[in-house]
Design a protein around this motif. Sequence first.
Motif, mmCIF file in Angstrom:
data_model
loop_
_atom_site.group_PDB
_atom_site.id
_atom_site.type_symbol
_atom_site.label_atom_id
_atom_site.label_comp_id
_atom_site.label_asym_id
_atom_site.label_seq_id
_atom_site.Cartn_x
_atom_site.Cartn_y
_atom_site.Cartn_z
ATOM 1 N N GLN A 230 -91.079 -5.513 -48.023
ATOM 2 C CA GLN A 230 -90.778 -4.306 -47.245
ATOM 3 C C GLN A 230 -89.573 -4.520 -46.343
ATOM 4 O O GLN A 230 -88.709 -3.652 -46.221
ATOM 5 C CB GLN A 230 -91.999 -3.918 -46.403
ATOM 6 C CG GLN A 230 -91.765 -2.763 -45.430
ATOM 7 C CD GLN A 230 -91.889 -1.401 -46.075
ATOM 8 O OE1 GLN A 230 -91.955 -1.297 -47.301
ATOM 9 N NE2 GLN A 230 -91.931 -0.359 -45.278
ATOM 10 N N TYR A 269 -87.877 4.925 -43.346
ATOM 11 C CA TYR A 269 -89.034 4.063 -43.553
ATOM 12 C C TYR A 269 -89.991 4.272 -42.387
ATOM 13 O O TYR A 269 -89.662 3.977 -41.238
ATOM 14 C CB TYR A 269 -88.618 2.587 -43.636
ATOM 15 C CG TYR A 269 -88.144 2.188 -45.010
ATOM 16 C CD1 TYR A 269 -89.042 1.717 -45.973
ATOM 17 C CD2 TYR A 269 -86.803 2.307 -45.348
ATOM 18 C CE1 TYR A 269 -88.601 1.365 -47.241
ATOM 19 C CE2 TYR A 269 -86.352 1.951 -46.617
ATOM 20 C CZ TYR A 269 -87.260 1.483 -47.556
ATOM 21 O OH TYR A 269 -86.822 1.142 -48.808
ATOM 22 N N LEU A 274 -99.900 -1.617 -45.094
ATOM 23 C CA LEU A 274 -99.646 -2.400 -46.303
ATOM 24 C C LEU A 274 -100.673 -3.506 -46.495
ATOM 25 O O LEU A 274 -101.055 -3.821 -47.621
ATOM 26 C CB LEU A 274 -98.240 -3.021 -46.243
ATOM 27 C CG LEU A 274 -97.068 -2.050 -46.089
ATOM 28 C CD1 LEU A 274 -95.770 -2.814 -45.872
ATOM 29 C CD2 LEU A 274 -96.968 -1.145 -47.304
#
Length: 289
Positions: A230, A269, A274
């Motif tokens: 990421q 973003y 996650l």
Amino acid sequence: MTVKKNRKRLALLSHGRPPTVNATSKRLSSTATRNLIRSHHRLLKAREKAVNDCDDDLVKSIEARIKENGGLESYQLASKAGQSLERGGDSSRVLVDWMSSTLSQLKRSSFKLRVLEVGALSTQNACSRNRIMDVTKIDLHSQESGILQQDFMERPMPTTDDERFHLISLSLVLNYVPTAAGRGDMLKRCGAFLTKTLLPGCPLSNFTPCLFLVLPTACINNSRYLTEKQLQEVMASIGFNLLKSKETSKLIYQLWEFNNHGQNNHKRYSKALLNPGAARNNFAVVIND
């Protein structure tokens, strides 16, 4: 009205940091160093939440606790102790090592690389002692005459390449920014301060400006909202590509080359879960328009 002002101020590094008091000269053990830094970050996160919850009384209470713990000066004292030679040395040695090929090309010339060190704690680190690096040092609370007291987020935007830098160092700085959006803003702002322009006659070829980033390992390896993949996607969206990386048990060192000159095609973003887990932290980087 007061709350709105507080929210706005958090965009600046100086307003995310606490008031300062005189630091103790007492030598800190490695355990005391870690505890002080961790406690300081926990209080900053609690203050951020209190501001977002519009709880002014709690904000004042947390700021009082931060002050009781020594404020920014004690945090800096702990950071300096953590960078002492007996505890692994300063992080800029990694940067100098990674730039050794470029620096060797300049060794027999009068050219220097302009470096901006954000969050500088010392004028005697590896970058400062390298004669091929022309280092500008800034920090929110300067502890030495060679360090300019300045908030990077308030530093005037450069208008010419002479006001830009070939390298920027953010060593244990990004993790101090209290909000995910603020971290994204800081990374985007770095691009505006980088240049690939060299003086005529410079022996370097195919030079690319770089960002040196150092973070606690847990920010990437133990976060609910950020992974290594990421982070690379986030950085690519603002023009940075990972060039080098090194990881120890405590820190992650990264060198990012910047290739996005003159462009503004940032991808958004947001903060997305996650890696769920009760033992994980909330470190994140958000990129807004």
